[in-house]
Every structure is written in structure tokens, then in C-alpha cells.
Design a protein around this motif. Sequence first.
Motif, PDB file in Angstrom:
ATOM      1  N   ARG A 120       0.628  -1.408  -0.139  1.00 21.82           N
ATOM      2  CA  ARG A 120       0.002   0.065  -0.027  1.00 21.82           C
ATOM      3  C   ARG A 120       1.048   1.340  -0.095  1.00 21.82           C
ATOM      4  NH1 ARG A 120      -5.760  -0.463   2.712  1.00 21.82           N
ATOM      5  NH2 ARG A 120      -6.213  -2.518   2.011  1.00 21.82           N
ATOM      6  N   LEU A 121       2.016   0.955  -0.171  1.00 20.98           N
ATOM      7  CA  LEU A 121       3.310   2.494  -0.192  1.00 20.98           C
ATOM      8  C   LEU A 121       2.994   3.112  -1.395  1.00 20.98           C
ATOM      9  CD1 LEU A 121       6.100   1.126   1.682  1.00 20.98           C
ATOM     10  CD2 LEU A 121       4.529   2.635   2.465  1.00 20.98           C
ATOM     11  N   LEU A 122       2.963   4.502  -1.261  1.00 16.23           N
ATOM     12  CA  LEU A 122       3.046   5.334  -2.428  1.00 16.23           C
ATOM     13  C   LEU A 122       4.340   6.275  -2.403  1.00 16.23           C
ATOM     14  CD1 LEU A 122       1.611   6.337  -5.194  1.00 16.23           C
ATOM     15  CD2 LEU A 122       0.755   8.404  -3.803  1.00 16.23           C
ATOM     16  N   ARG A 123       5.291   6.035  -3.591  1.00 14.36           N
ATOM     17  CA  ARG A 123       6.590   7.114  -3.446  1.00 14.36           C
ATOM     18  C   ARG A 123       6.123   8.217  -4.191  1.00 14.36           C
ATOM     19  NH1 ARG A 123      12.273   5.869  -4.139  1.00 14.36           N
ATOM     20  NH2 ARG A 123      11.863   4.610  -2.336  1.00 14.36           N
ATOM     21  N   LEU A 124       6.350   9.402  -3.546  1.00 17.05           N
ATOM     22  CA  LEU A 124       6.148  10.498  -4.373  1.00 17.05           C
ATOM     23  C   LEU A 124       7.510  11.309  -4.439  1.00 17.05           C
ATOM     24  CD1 LEU A 124       3.301  12.299  -2.134  1.00 17.05           C
ATOM     25  CD2 LEU A 124       3.074  11.264  -4.480  1.00 17.05           C
ATOM     26  N   TYR A 125       7.881  11.864  -5.637  1.00 17.03           N
ATOM     27  CA  TYR A 125       9.074  12.404  -6.109  1.00 17.03           C
ATOM     28  C   TYR A 125       8.514  13.974  -6.148  1.00 17.03           C
ATOM     29  CZ  TYR A 125      11.742   8.361  -6.931  1.00 17.03           C
ATOM     30  OH  TYR A 125      12.447   7.189  -6.751  1.00 17.03           O
ATOM     31  N   VAL A 126       8.712  14.954  -5.158  1.00 10.83           N
ATOM     32  CA  VAL A 126       8.195  16.194  -5.354  1.00 10.83           C
ATOM     33  C   VAL A 126       9.090  17.336  -5.526  1.00 10.83           C
ATOM     34  CG1 VAL A 126       6.661  17.793  -3.949  1.00 10.83           C
ATOM     35  CG2 VAL A 126       6.231  15.313  -3.733  1.00 10.83           C
ATOM     36  N   GLN A 127       8.933  18.076  -6.667  1.00 15.31           N
ATOM     37  CA  GLN A 127       9.622  19.140  -6.947  1.00 15.31           C
ATOM     38  C   GLN A 127       9.771  20.184  -5.921  1.00 15.31           C
ATOM     39  OE1 GLN A 127       8.561  21.299 -10.409  1.00 15.31           O
ATOM     40  NE2 GLN A 127      10.544  22.150 -10.835  1.00 15.31           N
ATOM     41  N   PHE A 128      10.848  20.259  -5.318  1.00 16.94           N
ATOM     42  CA  PHE A 128      10.876  20.910  -3.971  1.00 16.94           C
ATOM     43  C   PHE A 128      11.590  22.468  -3.898  1.00 16.94           C
ATOM     44  CE2 PHE A 128      11.796  21.777   0.402  1.00 16.94           C
ATOM     45  CZ  PHE A 128      10.595  21.045   1.221  1.00 16.94           C
ATOM     46  N   ALA A 129      12.699  22.462  -4.325  1.00 18.26           N
ATOM     47  CA  ALA A 129      12.998  23.936  -4.473  1.00 18.26           C
ATOM     48  C   ALA A 129      14.462  23.769  -5.378  1.00 18.26           C
ATOM     49  CB  ALA A 129      13.883  24.326  -2.944  1.00 18.26           C
ATOM     50  N   GLU A 130      14.790  25.200  -5.997  1.00 14.66           N
ATOM     51  CA  GLU A 130      15.995  25.253  -6.978  1.00 14.66           C
ATOM     52  C   GLU A 130      16.664  26.588  -6.174  1.00 14.66           C
ATOM     53  OE1 GLU A 130      15.213  25.066 -10.839  1.00 14.66           O
ATOM     54  OE2 GLU A 130      17.428  25.811 -11.516  1.00 14.66           O
TER      55      GLU A 130
END
Lengths: 645, 645
Positions: free
Chosen positions: B243-253
Motif C-alpha cells: 500500500r505504499l506510494l512513492r512521491l518525488y516532489v519538486q521541492f526547491a531550486e
Amino acid sequence: MPYGNSAQTDLLIVGAGPAGLMLAAWACQYDIRFRVIDNKATRVGTGHADGLASRTLEIFDSFGLVHDILKDAYRINEICSWNPDPDRPDRIKRTQRAKSQPHGLSRYPQSILNQGSIEQILLDYVKAKAGVEVERNTSPQTLDVDEAACDDEDAYPIVLTLKTHDEGQDEHHTTVNAKYVVGCDGAHSWVRRQLGIAMEGDVTNRHFGVMDIVVLTNFPDVRQSCVIHSKSGSVMTVPREGRLLRLYVQFAETKQGEPFDRKSVTPQAILEKARPMFEPYTLDFRICDWQSVYTIGQRVAKQFSYKNRVFLCGDAVHTHSPTMGQGMNVSMQDAYNLGWKLGSVLEGTAKREILSTYNDERRPVAQELIDLDRRMSDFYSQGPSENSSKYAAFRDSFSWFLSGVSVAYGPCQLVAAVADDHADNNNAAAGTALRDGANGTVHLNEDSNRIASRPGLATGLTIGRRIAPCNIVCQAEANVVLLSDKLPSNGRWRVVVFAGDLTSSSQWDTVKELGCALESICRIYTRSPKDLHSVVEVILIHSGTHDSFTLLDLHDIYHPDNGDEGWDYWKVYSDDAAALSVGEQSTAYKQYGVDEKAGCVVVLRPDQHVAYIGLILDDKALDRFFAGNLRPVKRVTNVTQPAAS
Amino acid sequence: MPYGNSAQTDLLIVGAGPAGLMLAAWACQYDIRFRVIDNKATRVGTGHADGLASRTLEIFDSFGLVHDILKDAYRINEICSWNPDPDRPDRIKRTQRAKSQPHGLSRYPQSILNQGSIEQILLDYVKAKAGVEVERNTSPQTLDVDEAACDDEDAYPIVLTLKTHDEGQDEHHTTVNAKYVVGCDGAHSWVRRQLGIAMEGDVTNRHFGVMDIVVLTNFPDVRQSCVIHSKSGSVMTVPREGRLLRLYVQFAETKQGEPFDRKSVTPQAILEKARPMFEPYTLDFRICDWQSVYTIGQRVAKQFSYKNRVFLCGDAVHTHSPTMGQGMNVSMQDAYNLGWKLGSVLEGTAKREILSTYNDERRPVAQELIDLDRRMSDFYSQGPSENSSKYAAFRDSFSWFLSGVSVAYGPCQLVAAVADDHADNNNAAAGTALRDGANGTVHLNEDSNRIASRPGLATGLTIGRRIAPCNIVCQAEANVVLLSDKLPSNGRWRVVVFAGDLTSSSQWDTVKELGCALESICRIYTRSPKDLHSVVEVILIHSGTHDSFTLLDLHDIYHPDNGDEGWDYWKVYSDDAAALSVGEQSTAYKQYGVDEKAGCVVVLRPDQHVAYIGLILDDKALDRFFAGNLRPVKRVTNVTQPAAS
């Protein structure tokens, strides 16, 4: 052995062969206490049974164990028939190559693996899943049933004394009180004899020598299963894992009353007997793994249970020849039929009355087995014949039974009969079942408060028979899965809602209403308020594409809320496999013969057999069906067995 | 740890991540001594890598381990692309559903399973197979290479001191002399730094927050992999087991030189960042399994090996973004390329010169990876775009690489170039490889005494690329098997004789003559006189039906005599799968583009890559090919490693 000294146990299994261990595999699925005893010091090593029918492999699959078997098993795809060469009758000649069974009967072919490996796979499973190990060197000495207490659900009406013989130690005796006892203790079943249940049938005077050898030969079909009828006698060959070849060699026929010296059947004697049967080919071996002798006979017990407290499985209630490779299969299938019934009654989720269906469902299968075995062993004993020269046709008349997938149970309490207003369908369905021979002798039990099925709503299914696998698409994951993978042997009943065309708003509403009814049913019978689907699980398969609506818009019962874990996304499927390029397989609706607009509802038993087929609208029938078989669970449990892993 | 104190070892593997353990899986196949050290106390637990490409699963299959992975893995069949809704640009809207990869690339789909599970499967395998366990809490302190001894086959030219820190104990130091050392020690590779090998490329200032959560959301595609480009930034989602979901979230530049506070990237901070990207859908969690931060960068090492004595695999030589899910795959594929070369050189069956192909074959793949990763990470960093709105087409331009099955090596010593008189084919084949980008930078090594392939004889194969699986029928058993199941990773080279039409007597004779030549080759290189096929294994596939001739009439090399075990019946196959009702799959000859009358000969490396394609008549070319790469084995072994199980 955590319960080795427990004076009380819910279930005592006597005998740790394939039947007893299959029963134990079921027992692991329930929150019950069980023990397995066996009078031998170890599991089977070499030899013994080795045939695995398609249905048996499906059953192993339902416990997640089929890969462990298939990685080593030999698969029988084709069988070669050999007969005397008309030009040189002292020599054999291949006359036919016959398919082992029709294509598409099952995902799994008829396979061969030694009994010891199968027992080990089940032993490992039961130990890992429930922490239970077989208590070896242990045999029952006395068995007493308190008949007055048999109807008391809380009673332990069976008392046994057990004798255990530890190596190098004295014997010691213990007493155990059991709610249920199952005798899986083989052809000379001690349990059966205590119950005074007779075996009916005969033993012949025909003796076959059997051995497993690493064969040295120039016989061209040595790695195929062969049926050889020569002028010198008949042989059946079965290739096995690890380069072994099993030979069944027609050895001798004694006169009535004449003694037969079984000790004379040495590997060398079998080889000498077999050599002329293989002419013009050579036959030799330097490694013999196992050897035995079978005297052909067919016998079946008069009854398979006693007071619905003591049950008998496998060789304890049916013995026959090895010529069909069925022994281990029918034995494990007996246990597979019984296990979930005992587990759910013991756990309190099912009514005790369902236990009587064990005898009603399995004794006719055993009778069929015996009848077919008589034909097949005659075929081997009576020399070259019309049937041996036209072997493919002869075998075809057996293959429906050999595969194990065609057995259809009922009608009975657990399998809803056909509605009167569908009399034609009724006759048609019954005709199918009868033609397949599987339930020809089942008697309708007229006194049950039974609901009616409408087989016309799913013409590709047979009431009482296991549902065939089919590709479906997980609505949430867009992955092709097999319906059978969603039906593991974990004790759950399934209501499969063939929801039809959910892009129709009237159908959408109907399926939503059914959802309300199903939620109520799930709530009544669940073992755990946190998992509404724990006894009756709902699976929805719609006929549209997997992107035709949003899953969360459906009634909650189709995507239950699991609290911190979020929604359950694995209950809703679409009949969209073709769109995902899985090839030419037919779709679920076509295969099961379900109308793509209107759908239907199918109830599957925990053993994947079809229990009921009805209209989506008729949720009252579902209420009545489950009320007839299940019980609302008492929420207090006094079971102290440690949690299964 | 049986060799924990051994002062000499054939192979020292530094780092027990996926690359190091894959190398160890290969090492188990050879009669060599190896050790694996790791500076951490345990394997990876939660998080880290999780993408598994088709080729990686094929590799696991070749070790018999793929079922262990697939039973828990999530399969990515379809990827959903979301972009700003033109009507409400602050909200996202699904714009496309894209196939993960073209149908038929591999038997295995792109899959997802956490790195810890993969490591555990390999750890269990290496322990069971060779009795070797990882030496934990152990890190190398010094590394010295005796360059003068590098060309001496019997020397142990590498000396390392190791520091081991037992829990609650003092550190202790040991010295080990190794023939070969492989650094699989990650992006900050200590081994690479000792060798003074530089990384080339850049790190950006773009930071992505990553976390594994049990998600609570009404986002409809939560159980599909998604590519989300919103006005607030981009997200990549990858569903996982459990039931896991991996999220890659654009965070900062950050600006050039500006520090970035990685500690600020908490799960809650990632959630807050992601929420506006998911509008209008809700996003929450109560369980976070793992969390990290990636700063995008692409770097590749200048060289992958040192004096052909020290090698580097995986992150030690290439680092990049996680956006293609390739890291663990390319790392394990590095090790898979290297392992059999080291094993066979150490065992003495292959020439030491083949080791230089590791750098030549794998560095171009890493360069390709880096180049593609730059494109893919730009795609995520640069907001909604032409590519994000036409995601399916964009992804298609990557899928050949992502699957891993299209990599083609050579030409080199281990992959025979194309014959001059087949210049057209040469160009065509090279064109294919170049178009696929896998070996565009491989330089032809002109000084080797190389033989020529004739790709026109098997137009469905690509020289240097892994052979695709195909159904074939075991001549002796009449069972359908996959060719790939006959090519396990056990160190054997295979000569696959596509024997053509064996009902033609001239073809029969030609194949018999080839048999004589093959027997001579097998005999020269075998590790054991009792198993002629132990280094070069012969497999025959003819184009007729499985009953068109008698197997034992073929030359003995096609059915070797195994003494007391009789003939080996598992080397001869027919292209007869269709006759056995396996469906619509193309036959082997059609799929591989081989002439059904004349056939051809294909040499496969131990890693299943095509090394050579030639005429059946041209057995001299086979002689030369193997003479260029293999060595007759010295029959005396001084290796004292206990027998592998």
C-alpha cells in the motif's frame, strides 16, 4: 510442537500424508487450535504417489505454493501409446501420441512430482504459517465419542489416548480431548476401524511391480509418459524429476485364494519381467530409487464421517489402482473440501450443519473414481485391445475426471439449486454435470430452506463447479490479473458482482443498491469490524474499460475504508484485458457467459466452487443464502493460540 | 563467514548493495573464493531504490529468483500524465494514459519493489548457494596494487587493510590479499577515490523531496504511476507493494553556491509542497515509511576499471536522478556484465584479456543513461510543456532504454563483428544498435584476431544484444519450454545450433559433422571430463515437429552420455510449439529470422548476449572464436573452498 501437551484441541488430524497436511494448510487460515499426529518417524522419502492433476495444482496455487511444485515437476503434455507391431508381434511399435488433456481445461498441466516433495512443501507452509509441526512417532490407541455432547458447540466430545515413542526412550501415553478428529491415516485407517465403517468393493489377484529407476535404454519415448501393451504384458511409464522413470509393470495374476509372494517382486525381477515388453529396445538401470508392488483393487467406505465429529479423508475411505495417478489428488481434494468447513464452524462463522455436505459431496467423487479405475485397470490387465490401439479416444473419456477441474457439487445447502422457473436451464445444467459424471449420484436434500440459482445468467459457469481462471484488469492499477489470484484459500466467501455496464446510469444505481445490501451482509458476518470483508468478500467486475469511471464514486463496500491505510483499491476489476494487449484470451464476460449490460451476481465458496448465480436485483436471495450457512460471529474469543505469522 | 579471516581471497567485493550482491550471485557459480564486505551494520530497510526494469527481472529469472520478486512487486503497465486543466489552470487534469513500454519487449513488465527486499533475496541466495555471508561493519582502510604483479595469473597483487567494528567491541584491523577487487560502494565510492578516478559531469541546484507514504487521498490515479505537471510544480508518483506510494516532489531550486538545508525537507514539508500540485484532490498520510531528498545531477566516471584488477560498478561510477527508475537496474546490470568474466578468468576457463571488455561495454551504457537522465530531469524541472502534454510520445523515446533489453555490446573480443562480405548487413545491424543508442561509442578494437558474424542468418537477433525468450518444445519430453529457461546464469557459454530441416539427409549429415567439431570444442574447454558441456554447452533447435526423428540417432554431443545417469535428453528442442497449442506466439525460427531449411549457429555468452552468428558449415570460425576467449582448463585445482550447495 506448541500444543504437544495440550489436553484440549479443536481439531486433531491423524496422519501427516498429503491429505492430512492439506487439511492442516486449511486449519492455518483460521483462528483455531489444531494438532497433527503421525505414527511414522519421518515423512515419505522416495517413491509412493507422484501424479498431480490440474485441480490439485490450482489448489496449491490458492495457498501460494504452486511455484514450489512446478519448478521441479515433470509436466505430462502428451502420452505415447505402444502396441504389438503387426509385422513383428513380439516387438512393440508406437501407435499414437495422445494429448494428456484438452487444451484450456486449466492453467496447469497434469504434472508429476514425488510425494515426499509435496509433503515437505506443505510441512514448511504449516510450520511457517501457524507454527505447528507434526507430532511424529505418535499413534492413537483409543477413541471415544461422547454422543450426547456431539450437538453441543462448546463441547470436546472426542477423547483419544495417544502413544508416543521417542527414539531411544520409553513409550509415553497422553490423553487429548478434541472437538473434531479427521482420520487421514491411509488404507488401513485405524480411525475408520474404530468407527466400524466398512469398505465396500473387491481386491483382485492382479499384481503390478512398481519401481523408480534412472533408466538406461534406447527406447525413444523414455522421457514421455507411455502406455505399452505388448504380447508379454503391459507397462505404464511415468518420467519424473531428477532423471527418474517410474515403471508400472504387469507382474502376475494369482488364482483366487492362492498366496502371492510380494517379496519376490525385486527391482531385478521387475526388470526381467519388463524387458520382453520393451522389445526391440534395451532396458537396464544401475540406480533404483524405490520399489513396491500393487495388487489391483477398488474399495470405497460406506460413509466418510461419523456424527459430523469424526471425518475420514483419502485412502482411509477409497483405495484403487495407481493406473490413473489419482490417489494423492482425490485424497488432497477430500481434505480441501473438508478443511474450510471445519475451520469456519470451529471459528463460529458457519453453521455446524454444513459439515454433512462433506460426505454428500465427496463420496460420489470417490465412487466415480472407483468405477473409472476398474475400467482403467482392466485396460492394463487385459492385453492389447481396441482401446489400446485407439488410446487417444479411450483416454479422452477419462480426461475430464483426471484433470479434477470438472467436479461439480450439490445441489445442497452450500450450492443453491436451479430455480423452477428456469426448468430448462436446470435440466441443461444438470445434464452437463451428469454427462461429466461428477455428481450423478448426489441426492437433493429436500428439507433445506434453499434459494434458487439462475444458471442462464452465467452460461459459462456450472453451479457447484470451481470457477475457471480468467484475466481481468484491476481498475485502480491498470494491471492484468487472474481472477483466481484474487480467490486465495483464506476462508473467505466471495460475492462476485458482475456489474455489467456501469456507464448506464440505471445500472449504476442498481449496483449501488446492491452495495447497500452487501454492506449489510458483510457487517453481519465479519470476523472483524475493521475488515468488513473478512468472511464475505465483495469483488466487482464490470464490462467496460478500466478508465470508464472513477472507482471512489462506487458504493463504499466496493472500496472499503481501511482507516490509516486508506481505501482498499483491490476489489474492483474491469473486463478490459484485451485492451491491455494480453493476447487472444476471451474476456471474462464472454468466458463466463454473462450479459455485458445486465451482469449478474455469483457467490463462490471458500474453495472457489460456484454456490449461487442470481440477478443483481435479487439481494434478498443473497440474504437468505448466507443466513442458511453462516452465523454472526460472537465477538469474544477465548482462543489462546499465538498469532499466526 | 567462513573466509572472514582468510588472508587470501580471489575476489573481494566492497559494498553489499544490489550491485555487490549481484556480483556475489555470479561468484557463487564458480569454484572460487570470494568475500563481501560492507561498512553498514544491516542491509537497507525502508525506501531507497525501487524500480525494476524488464531486463533486471530476466536476470533474476536466470538465477531462479524472479518469482520471489514478482510475488510482491507492483507492475507498471500504464502511466497517467496530468497537466494543468486549461479551464482551471490551478487544477490538474488527466491528459493521457501511456503504456509503460511496448508490448512484447520482455516477458516481464516494468516492476517496483523496495531495495531491501531485493537485497534480501540476493543475500539468501548467496548464503544458500555458496555459504557466504556479508561481513558487516567492515570498511577498507588502505588499498595497494602491486602493478608489477598484475599480469601474473597466480598473484594476489592487491593488498587491503580492513577495519571491522563489532557492536560493543573495539575495532580490529585485518589484511587481505586479493586477486581482484570490485568497488560497489556507492556514489561516494572509497575504492574509486583510492584509484584517483574522477567523476565527470555536474550537479544542479534542483532539489526533489522523496517519501514513501501510505497515502490518504481521493486522487483517482493513486494506484498508477503518474507524471504530474501542475502550475505549482511537478510530482512523479510510483505505487509500491504494501500500500505504499512513492512521491518525488519538486521541492526547491537554489542559486549557484547558495546552501540548501536538506534537513528542512521533512515529510510534512514535502506534503505541504505537494498539496497544491494535487489540486483539486486531497492529499494526506498518517504513515510515512521513509523520506529523503535528491539533488539532481549527472556524473560518470572516466574509467570503470584499473589495470583489469580493480573494477567499479553502479553508483560508484554513475550518479543521476531517480526520475527514470534506472539506478538499481544499471548498477546490477554492471555487475551482471562483470561477474561471469571475473568468475571464468579466476577459474581459469577464460583469458584474462576479456576483462577489458567490462569498461568498453558498460561505460557507454552509463553515458547513455546520463544523457537520457538529463533530458528526463529537465522534463520534471521545467514545468508543463509540449512533452508533458504529449507524454506518451515523449516516454516512447525512452522505453527502449528503460526496459534494459535493448543494450547491444561490441563488437569486441567477446562479440564477433560482422563479415566484410555482409557489409550491408553490417551497416544495418550497426544502424540498429546505434539507433538504440546502446553502443554508439564502442570503438572497434582493430588488433584482435577476430572472426566474422553473418547477421543475415538470424535477422531477428541483434549481435551483442541479449536473446529474447521464445517457446520451443523439448524433443524428448514433448513439453513447451522457454529457451531462456535453458540459459540459466551458471557460467556456461552456449552454442545454439539452429539445425534447420533434419528430415533432409544432407542437412542431417551437415549437423552431424558440426557435432564432431562441437565435441572437440567442448572437450578442450570443459571443466570436468564427466560433463563435456560444463563450459561450452550445445543446444540444438530444429525446425521440424518434435516427432520427426529419433533423438538418439543424432551425434552424441547433442545427447551426451552421463554414465550411470544415462543420456542427457535436455539438449534437443523443436520449433513445434504451435502444434502443442500454446497459442499465437510466433515460432522460434520466425522470431529469430532463421531459415527453416539451412539453419545457422548462434553463440551466446554466459550473460545470454549474442556473441556470434554463423553458418553451420563454418565450424572453423567457432574454433577460432573460442580459442580467442577461452583457455583449456588446468585439471589440478588448489582451491579449498567447500563445495557449494
